[in-house]
Design an enzyme around this catalytic site. Sequence first.
Site, PDB file in Angstrom:
ATOM      1  N   ASP A  88      19.062  13.670  55.609  1.00 13.15           N
ATOM      2  CA  ASP A  88      20.187  12.752  55.800  1.00 13.15           C
ATOM      3  C   ASP A  88      20.083  11.555  54.854  1.00 13.15           C
ATOM      4  O   ASP A  88      19.003  10.978  54.687  1.00 13.15           O
ATOM      5  CB  ASP A  88      20.197  12.217  57.234  1.00 13.15           C
ATOM      6  CG  ASP A  88      21.237  12.895  58.107  1.00 13.15           C
ATOM      7  OD1 ASP A  88      22.180  13.491  57.559  1.00 13.15           O
ATOM      8  OD2 ASP A  88      21.097  12.833  59.343  1.00 13.15           O
ATOM      9  N   GLU A 187      30.674  17.519  64.468  1.00 10.82           N
ATOM     10  CA  GLU A 187      29.990  16.943  65.625  1.00 10.82           C
ATOM     11  C   GLU A 187      30.957  16.428  66.675  1.00 10.82           C
ATOM     12  O   GLU A 187      31.951  15.763  66.355  1.00 10.82           O
ATOM     13  CB  GLU A 187      29.058  15.803  65.202  1.00 10.82           C
ATOM     14  CG  GLU A 187      28.325  15.191  66.386  1.00 10.82           C
ATOM     15  CD  GLU A 187      27.172  14.287  66.009  1.00 10.82           C
ATOM     16  OE1 GLU A 187      26.538  13.730  66.924  1.00 10.82           O
ATOM     17  OE2 GLU A 187      26.901  14.125  64.811  1.00 10.82           O
TER      18      GLU A 187
END
Length: 293
Positions: A88, A187
């Site tokens: 990330d 998500e």
Amino acid sequence: MSIHVKRRRLMAPDIAARKGGEPIVALTAYHAHTAAIADNHCDFLLVGDSLGMVMHGYETTVPVPLELMIMHGQAVVRGSKKALVVVDMPFGTYEESPSVAFRNAAKVMKETDCGAVKLEGGRRMAETIRFLVERGIPVMAHIGLTPQSVNVLGGFKTQGRSVEDWQAIEDDARLVAEAGAFAVVLEAMTAPLAERITDAIPIPTVGIGASPGCDGQILVMEDMLGLSPNVPKFVKKFGAIGAAIDRAIASYAEEVRARTFPAQEHVYNLKSPETEAPVDAVRATKKPKTPTT
């Protein structure tokens, strides 16, 4: 005579090629030892900035620094052998401009030897994704609930609850795919919207709180193992490791206080210089008592 052929690590194009095929299996990983275990089962491991909340006690992912991502990324790459490792990009390291994003993403890849980076955002990040991909950095996109934007969103809220919101999210998915992302995380998104996006775009969708119809699934490892005390609705606890750790530590504490641990088999003995035979460590070091009258 058999010849052992070392299996190469999966790469971004291998994941991209799984569109519409066998479901992609992914988990987050933050340490070498858990990465080694997950590597036997996962197609890619995400060194998520969720480590800030899971491991370091932050309330959100926003405070996580780049150096922390690099350190954990190095550990996961060392611990794994087969799975693609994606790291990330933390908040503040890629939003300013494509050139800043490239500088930081290149640093991550050079210092960790990971195979790709992930960044949050749809249309607003499409230009940056294209810039990175054209310069040799594979990018996984992330749309829907984007935790780094929690302060703008007003909390961790499910996306696409209203059909009126769908078009903007669908556009995000289309634009990151057109920009060159090899996959996209969806998500906390309503299942019908996630399924619609999965059918519409040519790159794999990886769901976390989305739909079983996505091309793959990912969860935070500590959540699915039962280590995290509070988890979102979309998490299934596949283990109860937290309770097992609690029991083990309680047993340890009880034995230490009762002086039953360490036992004789856990301590080192001295050797007699004459016979080289083991001598009880405690007896050998005790001074003889002075006779009393």
